[in-house]
Structure formats: structure tokens, C-alpha cells
Scaffold this motif. Sequence first.
Motif, PDB file in Angstrom:
ATOM      1  N   THR A 114       0.698  -0.948  -0.291  1.00 13.88           N
ATOM      2  CA  THR A 114       0.265  -0.271   0.117  1.00 13.88           C
ATOM      3  C   THR A 114       1.337   1.073   0.284  1.00 13.88           C
ATOM      4  OG1 THR A 114       0.047   0.157   2.284  1.00 13.88           O
ATOM      5  CG2 THR A 114      -1.683  -1.308   1.333  1.00 13.88           C
ATOM      6  N   ALA A 115       0.548   2.250   0.323  1.00 14.81           N
ATOM      7  CA  ALA A 115       1.229   3.818  -0.079  1.00 14.81           C
ATOM      8  C   ALA A 115       2.047   3.868   0.848  1.00 14.81           C
ATOM      9  CB  ALA A 115       0.072   5.216  -0.674  1.00 14.81           C
ATOM     10  N   GLN A 116       1.298   3.635   2.070  1.00 13.08           N
ATOM     11  CA  GLN A 116       1.474   3.903   3.182  1.00 13.08           C
ATOM     12  C   GLN A 116       3.159   2.701   3.280  1.00 13.08           C
ATOM     13  OE1 GLN A 116      -1.291   3.160   6.176  1.00 13.08           O
ATOM     14  NE2 GLN A 116      -1.299   4.972   6.959  1.00 13.08           N
ATOM     15  N   ASP A 117       2.662   1.424   3.508  1.00 11.42           N
ATOM     16  CA  ASP A 117       3.718   0.654   3.180  1.00 11.42           C
ATOM     17  C   ASP A 117       5.394   1.251   3.046  1.00 11.42           C
ATOM     18  OD1 ASP A 117       1.853  -1.085   5.083  1.00 11.42           O
ATOM     19  OD2 ASP A 117       1.859  -2.690   3.422  1.00 11.42           O
ATOM     20  N   LYS A 118       5.192   1.200   1.326  1.00  6.36           N
ATOM     21  CA  LYS A 118       6.050   2.422   0.974  1.00  6.36           C
ATOM     22  C   LYS A 118       6.406   3.027   1.615  1.00  6.36           C
ATOM     23  CE  LYS A 118       5.232   1.551  -4.238  1.00  6.36           C
ATOM     24  NZ  LYS A 118       4.987   2.075  -5.167  1.00  6.36           N
ATOM     25  N   GLU A 119       5.331   4.225   2.320  1.00  4.77           N
ATOM     26  CA  GLU A 119       6.687   5.729   3.285  1.00  4.77           C
ATOM     27  C   GLU A 119       7.079   4.879   3.905  1.00  4.77           C
ATOM     28  OE1 GLU A 119       3.729   8.684   4.167  1.00  4.77           O
ATOM     29  OE2 GLU A 119       3.152   8.518   1.848  1.00  4.77           O
ATOM     30  N   ALA A 120       6.391   3.999   4.953  1.00  3.79           N
ATOM     31  CA  ALA A 120       7.348   3.647   5.804  1.00  3.79           C
ATOM     32  C   ALA A 120       8.463   2.475   5.763  1.00  3.79           C
ATOM     33  CB  ALA A 120       6.959   2.694   6.451  1.00  3.79           C
ATOM     34  N   GLU A 146      11.533   5.345   4.351  1.00  2.00           N
ATOM     35  CA  GLU A 146      11.493   6.188   5.690  1.00  2.00           C
ATOM     36  C   GLU A 146      13.014   5.520   6.924  1.00  2.00           C
ATOM     37  OE1 GLU A 146       8.357   7.619   8.489  1.00  2.00           O
ATOM     38  OE2 GLU A 146       7.723   9.142   7.106  1.00  2.00           O
TER      39      GLU A 146
END
Length: 76
Positions: A60-66, A69
Motif C-alpha cells: 500500500t502507499a503507506q507501507d511504501k512510505e514507511a 523512511e
Amino acid sequence: MSCWQMRLLISEYFDDELSDEERQAVESHIVLCGPCYKEFVEMRALVGKLKRALAPYRFTAQDKEALLERLQGEGS
Ligand SMILES: [Zn+2]
């Protein structure tokens, strides 16, 4: 455009990072240049394989961002 520049564009081609102009430059070059065409075909096969391998684990976009980071944190 020279072949080594082409190779760089070819790898970005499949990341969808090229402008229309650059895509066109790649497409018209590989028609005329055997070695670059081979590179293009191999890259396409590789990307296809990768996509199939990763398909069950879609980020998901969130997983990618995490993930990004975390990677950036390790880098500094
Ligand atoms: Zn070439």
C-alpha cells in the motif's frame, strides 16, 4: 543519442519515469539498434518477472512510505 544514454533510459522506461519525448527516443532507437533492442527485451522480461513475483505482496502507499523512511533512516 548514444547507446549508453539509451541504456539508462531503458531502465527508467519500465519505471514509468520517462517523458513522452524520452519514451519515443527509446522506441525509435531500439528499432535501429540490435544491442539496445536486446537490452530492452531482457529488461522487459525481468520487470515482468519481478511484477509477477511481487504481485501477492502488493504494497500500500503507506507501507511504501514507511519502508522508504526506514531505508532513509539507515542511510544517515
Ligand atoms: Zn543502441
